[in-house]
Design an enzyme around this catalytic site. Structure first.
Site, PDB file in Angstrom:
ATOM      1  N   CYS A 165      17.711  11.877   7.424  1.00  0.00           N
ATOM      2  CA  CYS A 165      18.572  11.799   8.610  1.00  0.00           C
ATOM      3  C   CYS A 165      19.656  12.866   8.506  1.00  0.00           C
ATOM      4  CB  CYS A 165      19.191  10.407   8.712  1.00  0.00           C
ATOM      5  SG  CYS A 165      20.270   9.995   7.312  1.00  0.00           S
ATOM      6  N   GLY A 225       4.936  23.318   0.207  1.00  0.00           N
ATOM      7  CA  GLY A 225       4.879  22.185  -0.712  1.00  0.00           C
ATOM      8  C   GLY A 225       4.865  20.867   0.009  1.00  0.00           C
ATOM      9  N   GLU A 230       0.021  24.341  10.637  1.00  0.00           N
ATOM     10  CA  GLU A 230       1.054  25.191  10.042  1.00  0.00           C
ATOM     11  C   GLU A 230       1.382  26.376  10.949  1.00  0.00           C
ATOM     12  OE1 GLU A 230       2.708  24.064   7.646  1.00  0.00           O
ATOM     13  OE2 GLU A 230       1.398  22.820   6.416  1.00  0.00           O
ATOM     14  N   TYR A 266      10.085  18.715  -0.849  1.00  0.00           N
ATOM     15  CA  TYR A 266      10.815  18.436   0.387  1.00  0.00           C
ATOM     16  C   TYR A 266      10.911  16.937   0.636  1.00  0.00           C
ATOM     17  CZ  TYR A 266       9.954  23.362   1.331  1.00  0.00           C
ATOM     18  OH  TYR A 266       9.899  24.729   1.249  1.00  0.00           O
ATOM     19  N   CYS A 284      17.668   6.522   3.298  1.00  0.00           N
ATOM     20  CA  CYS A 284      18.127   5.270   3.916  1.00  0.00           C
ATOM     21  C   CYS A 284      17.121   4.138   3.671  1.00  0.00           C
ATOM     22  CB  CYS A 284      18.314   5.455   5.421  1.00  0.00           C
ATOM     23  SG  CYS A 284      19.650   6.556   5.891  1.00  0.00           S
TER      24      CYS A 284
END
Length: 195
Positions: free
Chosen positions: A174, A165, A85, A170, A144
């Site tokens: 693309c 999170g 991170e 999240y 996709c």
């Protein structure tokens, strides 16, 4: 011996942490002494472990900054420092430059390349010119679902501000799906929230 900096960047779900833990296990297998650090805000999997999304974990030190590490006895005894991170550490670039350039350490950092709205994290942008090696990873688009590369992170949680999170907040997407409104992709990914 001179140190070096390896930077592993990409969007969420591009296996940056998996790559980092792979390096940790490989280095430990040859007897290298290592120090593993994660940002204190990442408590999704506990307060003393670096964890991949699939549950692999490695014990680590949780910190809000890196600057104090250089004065600690444990720092002196290690040859390699792993940082998870990295985007959350404001002093990332300064610490890595000193650890590698002054102290001869090998520093391996995993970090998001950009925010969910495609803005560079200042600490990561500042480190890029100093990195000896850069691994730019991509995920696969979760909309996709055909193997299309997903270089972007899209926030799907209807929350403002900084949010640490996982897949509840999240998605890796693309370019076209990053630009699409939430309602256009809500049916394709079951956990997307419509703001």
């Amino acid at each position: 011996m001179p140190g070096n900096i390896r930077l592993i960047i990409g969007p969420m779900f591009s296996q940056k942490t998996t790559c980092l833990t792979g390096y940790i296990h490989r280095y430990r297998s040859i007897g290298r002494t290592v120090l593993v650090v994660n940002h204190a805000s990442d408590v999704r999997y506990g307060r003393d472990a670096l964890c991949t999304h699939d549950g692999t974990s490695v014990p680590c030190r949780m910190r809000r900054d890196l600057r104090g590490l250089r004065g600690e006895p444990e720092y002196t005894d290690v040859s390699t420092i792993f940082i998870e991170e990295g985007q959350f550490f404001d002093d990332l670039a300064a610490f890595c430059r000193d650890a590698a350039g002054v102290d001869g350490k090998e520093v391996i950092v995993a970090a998001l390349v950009a925010t969910f709205d495609r803005r560079m994290f200042p600490s990561v942008a500042e480190l890029i010119p100093y990195a000896d090696h850069i691994e730019h990873r991509t995920a696969l688009c979760c909309v996709c679902r055909d193997g299309t590369p997903a270089p972007f992170t899209k926030r799907i949680a209807a929350i403002e501000g900084c949010l640490v999170g996982g897949s509840e907040s999240y998605a890796a997407v693309c370019g076209p799906h990053h630009n699409a409104p939430h309602r256009a992709i809500n049916g394709a990914v079951g956990h997307l929230n419509d703001p």
